[in-house]
Design a protein around this motif. Structure first.
Motif, PDB file in Angstrom:
ATOM      1  N   THR A 128      18.625 -41.423   6.825  1.00 34.21           N
ATOM      2  CA  THR A 128      19.938 -41.490   6.489  1.00 34.21           C
ATOM      3  C   THR A 128      20.957 -42.368   7.282  1.00 34.21           C
ATOM      4  O   THR A 128      21.221 -41.271   7.997  1.00 34.21           O
ATOM      5  N   ILE A 129      22.049 -43.372   7.600  1.00 28.91           N
ATOM      6  CA  ILE A 129      22.658 -42.990   7.938  1.00 28.91           C
ATOM      7  C   ILE A 129      24.315 -43.273   7.554  1.00 28.91           C
ATOM      8  O   ILE A 129      23.826 -44.649   6.204  1.00 28.91           O
ATOM      9  N   LYS A 130      24.696 -42.268   8.067  1.00 31.38           N
ATOM     10  CA  LYS A 130      25.993 -42.246   6.824  1.00 31.38           C
ATOM     11  C   LYS A 130      27.050 -41.958   8.389  1.00 31.38           C
ATOM     12  O   LYS A 130      26.988 -40.857   8.755  1.00 31.38           O
ATOM     13  N   GLY A 131      28.309 -42.556   7.880  1.00 29.07           N
ATOM     14  CA  GLY A 131      29.382 -41.975   8.855  1.00 29.07           C
ATOM     15  C   GLY A 131      28.672 -42.514  10.553  1.00 29.07           C
ATOM     16  O   GLY A 131      28.382 -43.378  10.726  1.00 29.07           O
ATOM     17  N   LYS A 132      29.291 -41.187  11.210  1.00 31.46           N
ATOM     18  CA  LYS A 132      28.133 -41.229  12.564  1.00 31.46           C
ATOM     19  C   LYS A 132      27.612 -40.898  12.877  1.00 31.46           C
ATOM     20  O   LYS A 132      27.110 -40.115  14.036  1.00 31.46           O
ATOM     21  N   SER A 133      26.599 -40.267  11.521  1.00 33.78           N
ATOM     22  CA  SER A 133      25.286 -39.451  12.146  1.00 33.78           C
ATOM     23  C   SER A 133      24.367 -40.901  10.986  1.00 33.78           C
ATOM     24  O   SER A 133      24.063 -41.296  10.677  1.00 33.78           O
ATOM     25  N   MET A 134      23.262 -39.578  12.279  1.00 32.52           N
ATOM     26  CA  MET A 134      21.889 -40.703  11.396  1.00 32.52           C
ATOM     27  C   MET A 134      21.026 -39.509  11.211  1.00 32.52           C
ATOM     28  O   MET A 134      20.277 -38.468  12.549  1.00 32.52           O
TER      29      MET A 134
END
Length: 404
Positions: free
Chosen positions: A329-335
């Motif tokens: 999942t890619i959410k905000g600045k995190s994967m």
């Protein structure tokens, strides 16, 4: 691509999912690069399946309590190139053996315990997978020329004509027949009339006339033969000229047909090229539009702090020679990466703020796997990832480029 044409594969698969005479099978390469065939099968369950595994890349299909699991067996000593090829080929195997509830990549026997398999198959659920049958079928043009002419021979001069001297002798002989000897009594003397011989010219003239007629006839025949010969030569020359004319016309027609065909091919090729360029333009425009819409959705999701993108991808960190298929999942600045989509706690998380390289890779040099890209970070090192297809690769890259 791999070859899965061995008919025993579908026969055993059907036996497992329909007939229930077997409950597991194993597929392997049998010392080939990409030809996969049936190794073994059985009906004694998972323990018998484990006992038939070998130290090579294998693919297994197991039934447990009316649920089915597809297993990719990649022992730890297998090289990185073969591991990557096994992951690619496993998708083809999964496409053939469609009726499975879970997939698992295993490298040792601990990954294949009864407990682990039952957990993967969620045998505590009440959901059931409907049966379906699989069947296979097969099926398996002298010339001749004669000419003859008989030249009549010159008629011979009749031999019945008696020469003049011979006729005189015959007349004298006839006169002598009337003489008597001196001792005989002579009859009274009578005067004898002697005629001059008449020249005989009628037969000779007739012969000469016949010879002249024969000569004229022969000359006429020779003249006729010469005329026939010249006419035959003229006809032969005319036939040759006609044949040359017809050949020239055929050659010209053939050249014209070749020229027309070449022109038609050229026009068709030009049209095909124009259509190809038009399709490429339309595809590029469509992809640009899709990318634009995707970027808008990503920005909106990022603004709302929602998940920007999720799906499956295969990952290989720089610290491991193994590829692992993970849900991301890619959410905000995190994967974040999970073992599967049901896991709530991620296996590891990448901080996209520290990414210093994101681009596609050279398949022949870096990964030997299509649709791959590299993600380098200043904190966690580099990661190689590959998507299931080219469109998925472009979608992931667009999302990451937008976030980064």
């Amino acid at each position: 691509m791999c070859d899965l044409s061995d008919p025993r594969i579908l026969e055993t698969y059907t036996s497992i999912v329909e007939d229930e005479t077997s409950n597991w099978l194993i597929l392997g390469y049998n010392d080939t690069r990409d030809v996969i065939s049936l190794y073994s099968k059985g009906s004694e369950g998972l323990s018998e399946f484990r006992n038939n595994l070998r130290d090579e890349v294998l693919y297994g299909f197991v039934r447990m309590d009316d649920r089915f699991i597809l297993i990719t067996w990649v022992p730890e000593q297998v090289s990185g190139v073969r591991r990557a090829r096994a992951l690619v080929h496993s998708r083809s195997v999964a496409a053939l053996l469609k009726l499975h509830n879970a997939q698992l990549t295993a490298s040792n026997q601990n990954d294949l315990t009864d407990t682990n398999i039952r957990t993967r198959l969620k045998l505590g659920d009440n959901s059931q997978i409907p049966r379906r049958s699989t069947s296979t079928s097969q099926k398996r043009a002298s010339r001749r020329q004669s000419a003859g002419g008989t030249i009549p021979s010159t008629p011979t001069t009749p031999t019945t004509a008696v020469p003049q001297q011979q006729q005189l002798q015959q007349q004298l002989q006839q006169q002598n027949d009337g003489f008597v000897d001196a001792s005989d009594t002579l009859p009274p003397a009578t005067p004898v009339l002697v005629q001059e011989p008449v020249p005989i010219v009628d037969d000779e003239k007739k012969r000469m006339e016949e010879e002249e007629q024969q000569r004229l006839l022969l000359a006429k025949q020779q003249e006729q033969e010469e005329m026939n010969r010249k006419r035959a030569e003229e006809e032969r020359a005319a036939a040759e000229r006609e044949a040359k004319r017809v050949a020239a016309e055929k050659e010209a027609a053939a050249k014209e047909a070749v020229a027309k065909e070449a022109a038609a091919k050229k026009a068709a090729a030009k049209k095909a090229e124009e259509e190809k360029m038009q399709r490429e333009r339309m595809k590029a425009e469509r992809m640009a539009e899709e990318k634009k819409l995707l970027q808008q959705r990503i920005m909106e999701a990022e603004k709302n702090k929602d998940i920007i993108l999720s799906g499956y991808v295969s990952v290989q960190p720089h610290t491991s020679p193994f590829w692992r298929r993970r849900y991301f999942t890619i959410k905000g600045k995190s994967m974040a990466f999970y073992r599967d989509e049901l896991q709530s706690t991620p296996a590891f998380v990448l901080d996209l703020n520290h990414v210093n390289r994101l681009n596609s890779v050279d398949v022949d040099i870096e990964t030997f796997v299509p649709n791959a890209f590299v993600l380098e970070t200043t904190q966690n090192g580099s990661y190689q990832l590959f998507a299931d297809d080219k469109k998925g690769l472009q979608t992931i890259l667009t999302a990451l480029q937008t976030v980064i």
